[in-house]
Design an enzyme around this catalytic site. Structure first.
Site, short mmCIF file in Angstrom:
data_model
loop_
_atom_site.label_atom_id
_atom_site.label_comp_id
_atom_site.label_asym_id
_atom_site.label_seq_id
_atom_site.Cartn_x
_atom_site.Cartn_y
_atom_site.Cartn_z
N GLY A 1 -8.02 -13.84 16.25
CA GLY A 1 -6.55 -14.19 16.21
C GLY A 1 -5.97 -12.86 16.01
N ALA B 1 3.17 2.19 8.22
CA ALA B 1 3.93 0.88 8.38
C ALA B 1 2.88 0.02 9.39
CB ALA B 1 5.23 1.30 9.28
N GLY B 2 2.96 -1.10 9.28
CA GLY B 2 2.03 -2.05 10.05
C GLY B 2 2.84 -3.59 9.78
N TYR C 1 -3.63 -6.60 16.90
CA TYR C 1 -3.89 -5.74 15.92
C TYR C 1 -5.09 -5.05 15.66
CZ TYR C 1 -3.92 -5.09 10.57
OH TYR C 1 -3.81 -4.16 9.36
N THR D 1 1.52 -7.82 11.26
CA THR D 1 0.68 -8.36 12.10
C THR D 1 1.41 -9.72 12.78
OG1 THR D 1 0.21 -9.92 10.05
CG2 THR D 1 -1.28 -8.21 10.73
N PRO E 1 -8.71 0.37 5.65
CA PRO E 1 -8.84 -0.47 4.57
C PRO E 1 -9.65 -1.97 4.88
CG PRO E 1 -6.57 0.16 4.64
CD PRO E 1 -7.35 0.76 5.91
N GLY E 2 -10.39 -2.23 3.99
CA GLY E 2 -10.77 -3.72 4.08
C GLY E 2 -9.58 -4.67 3.82
N ILE F 1 0.90 -1.29 0.09
CA ILE F 1 0.04 -0.05 -0.13
C ILE F 1 0.88 1.26 0.14
CG2 ILE F 1 -1.75 1.31 1.40
CD1 ILE F 1 -2.87 -1.21 2.30
P1 NAD Z 1 3.13 -4.56 3.86
O1 NAD Z 1 3.62 -5.57 4.39
O2 NAD Z 1 3.24 -4.58 2.22
O3 NAD Z 1 3.63 -3.21 4.04
C1 NAD Z 1 3.86 -2.85 5.33
C2 NAD Z 1 5.34 -2.13 5.49
O4 NAD Z 1 5.71 -1.82 6.84
C3 NAD Z 1 6.39 -3.01 5.03
O5 NAD Z 1 7.29 -2.41 3.85
C4 NAD Z 1 7.26 -3.24 6.16
O6 NAD Z 1 8.72 -3.35 6.17
C5 NAD Z 1 7.05 -1.92 7.01
N1 NAD Z 1 7.44 -1.96 8.49
C6 NAD Z 1 7.30 -3.02 9.34
N2 NAD Z 1 7.67 -3.00 10.30
C7 NAD Z 1 8.26 -1.51 10.33
C8 NAD Z 1 8.75 -0.79 11.24
N3 NAD Z 1 9.25 -1.30 12.50
N4 NAD Z 1 9.43 0.55 11.13
C9 NAD Z 1 9.00 0.80 9.53
N5 NAD Z 1 8.34 0.19 8.89
C10 NAD Z 1 8.06 -1.04 9.02
O7 NAD Z 1 1.25 -4.46 4.21
P2 NAD Z 1 0.44 -3.44 3.43
O8 NAD Z 1 -0.89 -4.48 3.22
O9 NAD Z 1 0.98 -2.58 2.21
O10 NAD Z 1 0.11 -2.54 4.72
C11 NAD Z 1 0.31 -1.23 4.71
C12 NAD Z 1 -0.59 -0.64 6.05
O11 NAD Z 1 -2.03 -1.02 5.74
C13 NAD Z 1 -0.45 -1.46 7.40
O12 NAD Z 1 -0.46 -0.54 8.56
C14 NAD Z 1 -1.57 -2.42 7.49
O13 NAD Z 1 -1.79 -2.78 8.83
C15 NAD Z 1 -2.60 -1.70 6.99
N6 NAD Z 1 -3.69 -2.53 6.25
C16 NAD Z 1 -3.49 -3.41 5.15
C17 NAD Z 1 -4.63 -4.17 4.58
C18 NAD Z 1 -4.42 -5.29 3.97
O14 NAD Z 1 -5.31 -5.73 3.42
N7 NAD Z 1 -3.14 -5.25 3.08
C19 NAD Z 1 -5.85 -4.03 5.28
C20 NAD Z 1 -6.01 -3.20 6.50
C21 NAD Z 1 -4.91 -2.24 7.04
#
Ligand code: NAD
Length: 246
Positions: A148, A88-89, A152, A91, A182-183, A15
Site C-alpha cells: 500500500g 517533512a513527510g 512512499y 503518506t 526510521p523503522g 520526529i
Molecule cells: P508527522 O506527521 O508527525 O510530521 C511530519 C510533519 O511534516 C508534519 O508536521 C507536517 O505538517 C509536515 N508537512 C507535511 N507536509 C508538508 C509540506 N508540504 N511542507 C512542509 N511540511 C509538511 O510525522 P513523523 O512521524 O514525525 O515523520 C517525520 C518524518 O519521518 C517523515 O519524513 C516520515 O516520512 C519519516 N518517517 C516516519 C516514521 C514513523 O514511524 N513515524 C517512519 C519512517 C519515516
C-alpha cells in the site's frame, strides 16, 4: 553571528520537534519549518521547547519557490544555514491498483522533490563556507517496501539515491550528506495505522516495541556532530532490528 543555524523541515511534527530539541540542545539556532503552523501548533512547539533557541517558519516543501523564499528569509534574519534536516513527510496509502496519480504526486512532491528543493538553496553556500551537514529522513519502507505504499517507498528510496549522489559531489567541500531510515516510530503518522495492523507490526520488531522520536533525533544529532565528520553517503537504519542488512 556566531551561532550555527539549522533548518528542520516538518519541524513541528512528532520526529521533527524532537530533532529541534536535540539540535538546539547542542547549541544550534534551530528554525522549524512546517506546512501547518497555526497558532495552537506553534504554541505547543514553543511550550515543549521552552528556553531553547528555536524559531518557526511556514513552508510548503513541495514548492521550489516556497523553499527558495524560506531560505532567503532565514538567511536574512539568522545568517547562513549550516545544517539542513529534510524531515517533512506525508503518506497517502493505497494498493498500487487503487493508487491515484494525485496520491503518487503528493507523496513524491513532499517526500522527495522537497529534498531537491531545499538542498538546491543551501548547497552552494555550504560549499563556499567549507562546511555543512545535510540529513535526509528516509524510511525503512524505502529499503524494504511495504504493502500500500508504492508512492512512499519510491520517494524514500529516491531520497537515499539523492543522498548518495550528492554526498559524492560535495565531499571535498566539507559538506556531508546522510540519510536515516526510521523503522516504526510512535508519532501521529503511525497513530493513524489501525490498531490491529500496528500490533502485528510491533510483533515483528525484534526489540518488541516501536521507536520513540528521540531515537531518531539522537541519530540526527550524531550525524550533525563533529564525531561524524568522516561519515557521508551513509544510510543509518534506526529500527529496533526490524530490517537487518549490511
Ligand atoms: P508527522 O506527521 O508527525 O510530521 C511530519 C510533519 O511534516 C508534519 O508536521 C507536517 O505538517 C509536515 N508537512 C507535511 N507536509 C508538508 C509540506 N508540504 N511542507 C512542509 N511540511 C509538511 O510525522 P513523523 O512521524 O514525525 O515523520 C517525520 C518524518 O519521518 C517523515 O519524513 C516520515 O516520512 C519519516 N518517517 C516516519 C516514521 C514513523 O514511524 N513515524 C517512519 C519512517 C519515516
Amino acid at each position: 553571528m556566531n551561532h550555527r543555524v539549522a533548518l528542520v523541515t516538518g519541524g513541528l511534527g512528532g520526529i521533527g520537534t524532537q530533532i529541534c530539541r536535540r539540535l538546539a540542545g547542542d547549541g544550534l539556532r534551530v528554525i522549524a519549518a512546517d506546512l501547518a503552523t497555526d497558532a495552537a501548533r506553534r504554541q505547543g512547539f514553543f511550550d515543549a521547547l521552552a528556553g531553547l533557541d528555536v524559531h518557526v517558519e511556514t513552508v510548503d516543501v513541495s514548492s521550489y519557490d516556497d523553499c527558495a523564499a524560506l531560505v532567503q528569509r532565514i538567511e536574512a534574519t539568522h545568517g547562513p544555514i549550516d545544517v539542513l534536516i529534510n524531515g517533512a513527510g506525508i503518506t497517502r496509502d493505497a494498493s498500487f491498483r487503487k493508487m491515484t496519480q494525485e496520491q503518487w504526486n503528493a507523496v513524491l512532491g513532499v517526500n522527495l522533490d522537497s529534498a531537491f528543493n531545499l538542498c538546491k538553496q543551501v548547497v552552494d553556500g555550504m560549499c563556499e563556507r567549507g562546511r555543512g551537514r545535510i540529513v535526509n529522513i528516509s524510511s525503512i519502507v524505502g529499503q524494504a517496501g511495504a504493502f500500500g505504499q508504492v508512492n512512499y517507498a519510491a520517494a524514500k528510496a529516491g531520497m537515499h539515491g539523492l543522498t548518495m549522489a550528492l554526498a559524492r559531489e560535495v565531499a571535498r567541500k566539507g559538506v556531508t550528506v546522510n540519510s536515516i531510515s526510521p523503522g516504526y516510530i510512535q508519532t501521529a503518522m503511525t497513530a493513524a495505522i489501525p490498531d490491529e495492523v500496528r500490533n502485528q507490526m510491533i510483533a515483528n520488531i525484534p526489540m518488541g516495541r516501536m521507536g520513540q522520536p528521540d531515537d531518531i533525533a539522537q541519530a540526527v544529532a550524531f550525524l550533525c556532530s563533529d564525531a561524524a565528520s568522516y561519515l557521508t553517503g551513509v544510510n543509518l537504519p534506526v529500527n529496533g532490528g526490524l530490517f537487518i542488512s549490511f
